[in-house]
Enzyme design. Structure first.
Site, PDB file in Angstrom:
ATOM      1  N   ASN A 193       1.473  -5.344  -4.056  1.00 40.46           N
ATOM      2  CA  ASN A 193       0.243  -5.122  -3.304  1.00 40.46           C
ATOM      3  C   ASN A 193       0.096  -3.700  -2.783  1.00 40.46           C
ATOM      4  O   ASN A 193      -0.669  -3.446  -1.847  1.00 40.46           O
ATOM      5  CB  ASN A 193       0.145  -6.128  -2.157  1.00 40.46           C
ATOM      6  N   VAL A 210      -2.148   0.720   0.392  1.00 35.50           N
ATOM      7  CA  VAL A 210      -1.928  -0.714   0.579  1.00 35.50           C
ATOM      8  C   VAL A 210      -3.204  -1.474   0.249  1.00 35.50           C
ATOM      9  O   VAL A 210      -4.299  -1.088   0.653  1.00 35.50           O
ATOM     10  CB  VAL A 210      -1.492  -1.017   2.030  1.00 35.50           C
ATOM     11  N   CYS A 211      -3.046  -2.569  -0.475  1.00 35.33           N
ATOM     12  CA  CYS A 211      -4.174  -3.411  -0.871  1.00 35.33           C
ATOM     13  C   CYS A 211      -3.918  -4.833  -0.395  1.00 35.33           C
ATOM     14  O   CYS A 211      -3.224  -5.602  -1.059  1.00 35.33           O
ATOM     15  CB  CYS A 211      -4.326  -3.372  -2.392  1.00 35.33           C
ATOM     16  N   ILE A 212      -4.433  -5.145   0.793  1.00 30.64           N
ATOM     17  CA  ILE A 212      -4.354  -6.509   1.313  1.00 30.64           C
ATOM     18  C   ILE A 212      -5.704  -6.895   1.894  1.00 30.64           C
ATOM     19  O   ILE A 212      -6.495  -6.042   2.277  1.00 30.64           O
ATOM     20  CB  ILE A 212      -3.233  -6.700   2.369  1.00 30.64           C
TER      21      ILE A 212
END
Length: 164
Positions: A81, A88-90
């Site tokens: 992620n 950051v990819c959340i």
């Protein structure tokens, strides 16, 4: 809006300074810019990231808290992620879901704070979401060759500890 944003960010910084949260530390990159924070996330015990110290920059838009900040690791990070660039990819850092993957209650809302964001990132480190990866190679290795993934992550954890 930027005055309200800066006041809110100052309050959050003071709160984190007075009442630190286990697992991370946060401070300003430059005392003259409340919109850019330096973050250090400590790898939690009993995770692959244990013992590591991972530096990141959190950049807040002037529309904060209506819009989410961006979080980018400046330390090497290998995780499904986290884009290879370190970003950051959340869900919690997304306002809109272009692909219909996340539920509305998983996305950004103005009630989130620096603390809730970083607690989510710490949780993400121990529980990757490989269904919508930002780093395809890391997600594939996590699923198909976990021992190799584990070895790579633990090597990065040791290196990050040596750099601190």
């Amino acid at each position: 809006m930027s005055t309200q944003s800066s006041l809110l960010l100052k309050r959050q910084l003071i709160e984190l300074t007075k009442n630190p949260v286990e697992g991370f530390s946060a401070g300003l990159v430059d005392d003259d810019n409340i919109f850019e924070w330096e973050i250090v996330i400590m790898g939690l015990n009993d995770t692959l990231y244990e013992g590591g110290f991972y530096r990141a920059i959190m950049t807040f838009p002037v529309e904060y808290p209506l819009m989410p900040p961006k979080l980018k690791f400046t330390s090497d990070m290998y995780h499904p992620n986290v884009y290879p660039s370190g970003e950051v990819c959340i869900s919690i850092l997304v306002c809109e879901d272009k692909y219909g993957y996340e539920q509305a209650n998983e996305r950004w809302t103005p009630v989130h704070t620096v603390e809730t964001i970083l607690v989510s990132v710490i949780s993400m480190l121990s529980s990757p979401n490989d269904e919508s990866p930002a780093n395809i190679d890391a997600a594939k290795e996590w699923r198909e060759n976990y021992p190799a993934y584990k070895k790579k992550v633990q090597r990065l954890a040791r290196r990050s500890a040596d750099e601190c």
